[in-house]
Design a protein around this motif. Sequence first.
Motif, short mmCIF file in Angstrom:
data_model
loop_
_atom_site.label_atom_id
_atom_site.label_comp_id
_atom_site.label_asym_id
_atom_site.label_seq_id
_atom_site.Cartn_x
_atom_site.Cartn_y
_atom_site.Cartn_z
N LEU A 163 25.61 53.85 -24.11
CA LEU A 163 25.22 52.95 -25.09
C LEU A 163 25.09 51.76 -24.41
CD1 LEU A 163 24.74 53.02 -28.35
CD2 LEU A 163 27.09 52.37 -28.54
N ASN A 164 24.36 50.91 -25.07
CA ASN A 164 24.07 49.49 -24.64
C ASN A 164 23.39 48.69 -25.84
OD1 ASN A 164 24.33 47.17 -23.28
ND2 ASN A 164 22.82 47.59 -21.92
N SER A 165 23.44 47.40 -25.70
CA SER A 165 22.45 46.56 -26.59
C SER A 165 21.73 45.60 -25.68
CB SER A 165 23.53 45.86 -27.73
OG SER A 165 22.51 45.08 -28.22
N LEU A 166 20.32 45.67 -26.06
CA LEU A 166 19.50 44.64 -25.16
C LEU A 166 19.46 43.19 -26.48
CD1 LEU A 166 16.68 46.66 -24.11
CD2 LEU A 166 18.67 46.05 -22.83
N GLY A 167 20.20 43.46 -27.46
CA GLY A 167 20.24 42.18 -28.42
C GLY A 167 18.89 41.79 -28.79
N ASP A 168 18.87 40.72 -29.59
CA ASP A 168 17.51 40.21 -29.96
C ASP A 168 16.70 39.44 -29.00
OD1 ASP A 168 19.04 37.80 -29.97
OD2 ASP A 168 19.13 37.60 -32.21
N LYS A 169 15.66 38.59 -29.42
CA LYS A 169 14.76 37.89 -28.55
C LYS A 169 15.47 37.02 -27.62
CE LYS A 169 10.36 35.96 -27.79
NZ LYS A 169 10.68 35.00 -26.86
N GLU A 170 16.36 36.39 -28.48
CA GLU A 170 16.89 35.30 -28.08
C GLU A 170 18.06 35.53 -26.83
OE1 GLU A 170 18.91 31.16 -30.13
OE2 GLU A 170 20.40 32.98 -29.83
N SER A 171 18.74 36.67 -27.21
CA SER A 171 19.70 37.03 -26.49
C SER A 171 18.99 37.69 -24.98
CB SER A 171 20.42 38.24 -26.86
OG SER A 171 21.15 38.16 -28.13
N ARG A 172 17.91 38.38 -25.11
CA ARG A 172 17.18 38.94 -24.06
C ARG A 172 16.79 37.90 -23.16
NH1 ARG A 172 15.54 42.25 -27.51
NH2 ARG A 172 13.30 41.65 -27.46
N ASP A 173 16.21 36.91 -23.80
CA ASP A 173 15.63 35.65 -23.02
C ASP A 173 16.70 34.90 -22.13
OD1 ASP A 173 13.09 36.17 -23.97
OD2 ASP A 173 13.20 34.23 -25.46
N ASN A 174 17.56 34.80 -22.91
CA ASN A 174 18.97 34.04 -22.16
C ASN A 174 19.24 35.03 -20.91
OD1 ASN A 174 18.85 31.75 -23.79
ND2 ASN A 174 20.64 32.60 -24.90
N TYR A 175 19.48 36.21 -21.13
CA TYR A 175 19.87 37.25 -20.05
C TYR A 175 18.79 37.34 -19.01
CZ TYR A 175 21.27 41.57 -17.97
OH TYR A 175 21.91 42.55 -17.11
N ARG A 176 17.60 37.45 -19.31
CA ARG A 176 16.47 37.37 -18.28
C ARG A 176 16.51 36.19 -17.39
NH1 ARG A 176 12.23 38.62 -22.22
NH2 ARG A 176 12.30 40.48 -22.33
N GLN A 177 16.85 35.18 -18.06
CA GLN A 177 17.06 33.83 -17.22
C GLN A 177 18.27 33.88 -16.38
OE1 GLN A 177 14.40 31.58 -17.06
NE2 GLN A 177 15.90 30.96 -15.24
N ALA A 178 19.39 34.59 -16.84
CA ALA A 178 20.42 34.53 -15.98
C ALA A 178 20.23 35.71 -14.81
CB ALA A 178 21.69 35.17 -16.82
N LEU A 179 19.68 36.58 -15.09
CA LEU A 179 19.19 37.50 -14.03
C LEU A 179 18.25 36.88 -12.89
CD1 LEU A 179 18.35 40.89 -16.01
CD2 LEU A 179 20.49 40.62 -14.43
N LYS A 180 17.35 36.40 -13.36
CA LYS A 180 16.54 35.48 -12.28
C LYS A 180 17.33 34.50 -11.70
CE LYS A 180 11.88 35.41 -13.81
NZ LYS A 180 10.63 34.93 -14.29
N ASP A 181 18.25 33.79 -12.29
CA ASP A 181 18.86 32.81 -11.35
C ASP A 181 19.89 33.40 -10.19
OD1 ASP A 181 17.84 30.92 -13.08
OD2 ASP A 181 19.78 30.69 -14.23
N TYR A 182 20.55 34.71 -11.15
CA TYR A 182 21.24 35.40 -10.05
C TYR A 182 20.41 36.18 -8.66
CZ TYR A 182 24.86 38.68 -8.53
OH TYR A 182 25.85 39.13 -7.77
N PHE A 183 19.46 36.66 -9.16
CA PHE A 183 18.94 37.30 -7.91
C PHE A 183 17.98 36.49 -7.18
CE2 PHE A 183 19.76 41.11 -10.62
CZ PHE A 183 20.54 42.06 -9.59
N LYS A 184 17.65 35.34 -7.60
CA LYS A 184 16.66 34.55 -6.79
C LYS A 184 17.22 34.39 -5.36
CE LYS A 184 13.79 30.88 -7.38
NZ LYS A 184 13.40 29.58 -7.77
N PRO A 185 18.29 34.12 -4.98
CA PRO A 185 18.88 34.21 -3.65
C PRO A 185 18.55 35.51 -2.92
CG PRO A 185 20.30 33.24 -5.18
CD PRO A 185 19.44 33.78 -5.76
N HIS A 186 18.54 36.44 -3.71
CA HIS A 186 18.49 37.82 -2.81
C HIS A 186 17.21 38.46 -2.97
CE1 HIS A 186 22.66 38.03 -2.83
NE2 HIS A 186 22.83 37.68 -4.41
N LEU A 187 16.00 37.52 -3.50
CA LEU A 187 14.77 38.02 -3.67
C LEU A 187 14.02 38.92 -2.31
CD1 LEU A 187 12.81 37.88 -5.73
CD2 LEU A 187 11.70 36.05 -5.33
N ASP A 188 14.18 38.43 -1.22
CA ASP A 188 13.75 38.81 -0.14
C ASP A 188 14.37 40.35 0.24
OD1 ASP A 188 12.02 36.83 0.55
OD2 ASP A 188 13.38 35.66 1.93
#
Length: 429
Positions: A163-188
């Motif tokens: 079970l998991n929750s993807l939350g509402d739009k605000e939560s997901r937008d924040n999470y998406r940004q966090a993922l991008k920030d986190y994975f950016k240095p590993h993009l290659d």
Amino acid sequence: MINKPKGTIDIRDYEARVWKYVEEVIDSVMEKYNYNYIRTPIFESTELFHRGIGNTTDIVTKETYDFKDRGDRNITLRPEGTAGVVRSYIENKMYGTHNLPVKVYYNGTMYRYERPQAGRYRELSQYGVEVLGSNDPMIDAEVISLAYNINKMLGLKDSIIHLNSLGDKESRDNYRQALKDYFKPHLDDLCDDCKERFSKNPLRIIDCKIDSKKDYFKDAPNILDYLNEASKGYFDKVCEYLDLLEVKYVIDPKIVRGLDYYNHTVFEIMIEDNNLALGGGGRYDNLVNELGGPKTPCVGYAVGLDRLVMTLINKKIKLPIKYNVDAFIMYVNEDEKKYAIYLSNMLRMSGFVVETEYTNRSLKSQFKRADYFKSKYLIILNSEDLNEGLITIKNNETKEEEKIMTEYLTYYFDEHIEDDKYECLEEQE
Ligand code: HAM
């Protein structure tokens, strides 16, 4: 020889019986939960799936069977059932009735151009449910427990919900940004698919089969840390109701699901010692609206019947499947054969499972065939007996034999074969 297309299967013999049994259990449990059966088309307009499932998903970009029909329309074989149900809900204005939520279930073939392997086919079958018109966490819990209880009814005691929750739009937008920030240095270093997901749908990086094994994945942001108060409150309620329903679950932040329409609750139905999901689903509050209907919160799931049946067979779960016949009618000459034709019809219409001889085998071979069908009784026709109104019946287990008056045969069977009689449906007015 013409072979079946790659990624399709023939379902036959014991497996086919298991299949039918599973479908019967599903129908009967759905009736108890008051979900109505719905059948939507196997093909729909291509646009429905592109808009519904999401243009960036693997299903839509790589797996749909798309073609133009002879009228030059863009048609797609359905890869899943939700979009069709939602289309039907909107087209038939089901929201116009006073009985929201609408609770439906379906069972049918879906088509995905995937790389075939065990439990993964190009023609697959799913049963699924959709509840349209309620945003109460109670219904998320009911839907999850329905999947769980069907497994339980089938004898799968070790199913567990991830079970998991993807939350509402605000939560997901924040999470998406966090993922991008986190994975950016590993993009290659990310795989080609994830490089694309990074810009289009970073959530899907989380369940990538290749990248998720990499070391830096361990510390990737967790969606549950990004849920706002309202989303967290909703998720807590779902968990509380699941506890009440005694559903076994684990919270698994890696469940993000492969289709774009989800928000809040998402889940997969697993078997404890296996990592192939039997099914999955979740809440999708925006799909009806996106497809042109009124804002309608929804939740649902689908289970792969191929995987469910495969699991029952692999685990050697004992199922109450009737595989023997009640009586095998044997004969040798033409007069006896005519009586066999009459008698098999009469007994079948009285509700008994009857087999007889169709290829003029010897009596000895007919005995063997009766054993092959595990026939409970043998009816051995003999012209002399028939002329006197008598018939020989042999209990194929005890080997006891007796002669009875032909007109008493159905009474005899009524008394001796009481189990598993078919019910005769009365015509409804
Ligand atoms: P899904 O996770 O794409 O969800 O599929 C549900 C289940 O269908 C899978 O867990 C699996 O058992 C089975 N399945 C999928 N692809 C294959 C395949 N190629 N071969 C065999 N089995 C397969 C959906 O389809 C969503 N519509 C579920 C849903 C309903 N969400 C909300 N409502």
